[in-house]
Enzyme design. Structure first.
Site, short mmCIF file in Angstrom:
data_model
loop_
_atom_site.label_atom_id
_atom_site.label_comp_id
_atom_site.label_asym_id
_atom_site.label_seq_id
_atom_site.Cartn_x
_atom_site.Cartn_y
_atom_site.Cartn_z
N LYS A 35 0.84 -1.19 0.00
CA LYS A 35 0.00 0.00 0.00
C LYS A 35 0.88 1.25 0.00
O LYS A 35 2.09 1.18 0.23
CB LYS A 35 -0.91 0.00 1.23
CG LYS A 35 -0.13 -0.02 2.53
CD LYS A 35 -1.05 -0.02 3.74
CE LYS A 35 -0.23 -0.04 5.03
NZ LYS A 35 -1.07 0.14 6.22
N ARG A 133 -10.35 -0.13 15.20
CA ARG A 133 -10.25 0.61 13.93
C ARG A 133 -11.17 -0.11 12.96
O ARG A 133 -12.39 -0.03 13.09
CB ARG A 133 -8.79 0.65 13.47
CG ARG A 133 -8.51 1.67 12.37
CD ARG A 133 -7.03 1.72 12.03
NE ARG A 133 -6.53 0.47 11.46
CZ ARG A 133 -5.28 0.31 10.99
NH1 ARG A 133 -4.42 1.32 11.06
NH2 ARG A 133 -4.90 -0.84 10.47
N HIS A 165 -6.00 -7.28 13.10
CA HIS A 165 -4.77 -6.49 13.09
C HIS A 165 -4.39 -6.10 14.51
O HIS A 165 -5.25 -5.73 15.32
CB HIS A 165 -4.96 -5.23 12.24
CG HIS A 165 -3.69 -4.49 11.93
ND1 HIS A 165 -2.67 -5.06 11.22
CD2 HIS A 165 -3.30 -3.24 12.24
CE1 HIS A 165 -1.69 -4.17 11.10
NE2 HIS A 165 -2.04 -3.07 11.72
N ARG A 223 1.62 -10.83 7.27
CA ARG A 223 1.49 -9.64 6.42
C ARG A 223 2.59 -8.63 6.72
O ARG A 223 2.34 -7.61 7.37
CB ARG A 223 0.13 -8.98 6.63
CG ARG A 223 -1.08 -9.87 6.42
CD ARG A 223 -2.36 -9.03 6.44
NE ARG A 223 -2.43 -8.16 7.60
CZ ARG A 223 -3.06 -8.46 8.75
NH1 ARG A 223 -3.65 -9.62 8.90
NH2 ARG A 223 -3.08 -7.59 9.74
N TYR A 266 13.64 31.18 6.41
CA TYR A 266 12.50 31.87 7.01
C TYR A 266 12.63 31.99 8.53
O TYR A 266 13.03 31.06 9.22
CB TYR A 266 11.20 31.12 6.69
CG TYR A 266 10.78 31.21 5.24
CD1 TYR A 266 10.48 32.44 4.66
CD2 TYR A 266 10.69 30.07 4.46
CE1 TYR A 266 10.09 32.53 3.33
CE2 TYR A 266 10.30 30.13 3.13
CZ TYR A 266 10.00 31.37 2.56
OH TYR A 266 9.62 31.44 1.25
N CYS A 313 12.16 24.74 3.73
CA CYS A 313 11.22 25.46 2.87
C CYS A 313 10.47 24.46 1.98
O CYS A 313 10.68 23.26 2.05
CB CYS A 313 11.98 26.46 2.01
SG CYS A 313 13.04 27.58 2.95
N MET A 314 9.60 24.98 1.13
CA MET A 314 8.80 24.11 0.29
C MET A 314 9.65 23.26 -0.65
O MET A 314 9.37 22.07 -0.86
CB MET A 314 7.79 24.92 -0.53
CG MET A 314 6.86 24.06 -1.37
SD MET A 314 5.66 25.02 -2.32
CE MET A 314 4.58 25.61 -1.01
N ASP A 315 10.71 23.84 -1.21
CA ASP A 315 11.49 23.16 -2.24
C ASP A 315 12.97 23.02 -1.90
O ASP A 315 13.73 22.50 -2.71
CB ASP A 315 11.40 23.94 -3.57
CG ASP A 315 9.99 24.38 -3.88
OD1 ASP A 315 9.17 23.50 -4.14
OD2 ASP A 315 9.71 25.59 -3.84
#
Length: 377
Positions: A35, A133, A165, A223, A266, A313-315
């Site tokens: 997954k 769950r 689980h 699993r 920043y 930062c973002m990038d």
């Protein structure tokens, strides 16, 4: 397209890890959990390596993931276990994908898809044994089993699995482990007395942690998830001989000499203590590098470990090289198996107060997966 970063995935390591887990599985069949894009390692290539390593089945959260495996040419049995309203059940049955059911409503929906497609649905009934769950709670379990038997009589469904689980298998000795095993045994007995169990029905509850510490929980199938990718399910007990499969690297961008007392990134959370060299690493929180890594996580650059200097930062983020040399285009290693002195994913997780699952699954789509040691078909 040129990219300044790569997530290098060692498929030989995945095969090794699966083979190791299979040895520990006490003869049980192995369903590899792929997954979330195989925990960030790339769905189809990783799934193929998992099967080559000795798994006979695959598991996904969603039907869409299972369908992507089929589109990628994977023919092994696949279980999709997180079925929500609107899931493409007709497509799932047409592609021979097994599905999980936790309540009568969902089971009836699966049966309707079976009638529409003319295909018998292969169903795993999930019992909630204490995870709270997914799964049918003990009070609802007999009704779920009874309804499944009615639908089996109509040939709308085939009961192929009974499962649950663990909540705390990664905490050895936790009292809930024994309680869940007892609850699972009770659920299995209920199913058996009703006629829903037998040699053709697979019983499974063991995740990665249970495989390595709880032989009594192996039943017919185990699993593994995170352990297949070389990351320990119980870090305090060691690595169990697993090999980390992912190495995350980036090419250094701008490198520049700066004076003492300079605020970096920043909010100026980091201020240079003396004249120094800063290096820019072109990965950021848009690529899955947690903003929380600011001032906490290390990378390997110029032959030494460097702390992330200033806010992620973002990038991009910055590292302080001191008086050491770094050239634009030179490789910076964020994490890997540790063979070259680089941090591991476990170290990143420890430093950020999280688990390795989050470290590897967050690596975004802008970062290409590059496969190494891939075996020929």
């Amino acid at each position: 397209m040129h990219t300044p970063a790569q997530a290098r995935v060692d498929l030989a390591a995945i095969r090794h890890n699966v083979a190791l887990l299979k040895e520990r599985a006490s003869g049980a069949e192995l369903m590899g959990a792929v997954k979330a894009d195989a925990y960030g390692h790339g769905l189809v290539p990783a799934a193929e390596a998992v099967l080559e390593g000795g798994a006979s089945r695959l598991g996904t959260a969603f039907v869409s993931e299972a369908l992507a495996l089929r589109e990628g040419g994977v023919t092994a049995p696949i279980l999709a276990w997180l079925i929500t309203p609107g899931e493409p059940l007709d497509e799932a049955l047409r592609h021979d994908i097994e599905v999980s059911a936790s309540d009568v409503r969902l089971l009836d929906g699966i049966a309707e898809a079976a009638r529409r497609t003319g295909r018998t649905a292969k169903v795993h009934l999930e019992a909630d044994t204490g995870m709270s769950r997914g799964g049918a709670p003990p009070a609802a379990w007999p009704e779920l089993v009874a309804r499944a038997l009615e639908l089996r009589a109509e040939e709308a469904v085939e009961i192929v699995g009974l499962w649950s689980h663990f909540a705390c298998a990664d905490i050895p000795g936790h009292p809930s482990i024994a309680q869940q095993l007892e609850a699972f045994e009770t659920a299995l007995k209920t199913a058996e007395q009703a006629g829903a169990a037998g040699s053709q029905v697979i019983r499974h509850i063991a995740n990665s942690a249970a495989i390595v510490t709880l032989p009594a929980a192996h039943y017919d199938l185990v699993r593994p998830g995170i352990a297949m990718y070389g990351l320990s399910p119980i870090p305090e007990l060691g690595d169990f001989g697993l090999r980390q499969a992912m190495t995350l690297v980036a090419q250094a961008g701008l490198v520049k000499r700066v004076p003492e007392g300079l605020g970096v990134s920043y909010a100026h959370l980091y201020v240079t203590e003396r004249e120094t060299t800063l290096g820019l690493v072109p990965l950021g929180y848009a690529d899955g590098i947690l903003r929380h890594a600011t001032g906490r996580a290390e990378v390997l650059a110029g032959g030494r470990r460097r702390l992330i200097a200033g806010r992620v930062c973002m990038d991009q983020f910055m590292i302080d090289m001191g008086d050491d040399q770094l050239s634009a285009g030179e490789e910076v290693v964020l994490f890997g198996p540790g063979d070259g002195g680089e941090p591991t994913a476990q170290e990143w997780a420890d430093n950020l107060g999280t688990i390795t699952h989050e470290i590897v699954t967050r690596i975004g789509a802008r970062v290409p997966r590059v496969y190494e040691h891939r075996s020929s078909k």
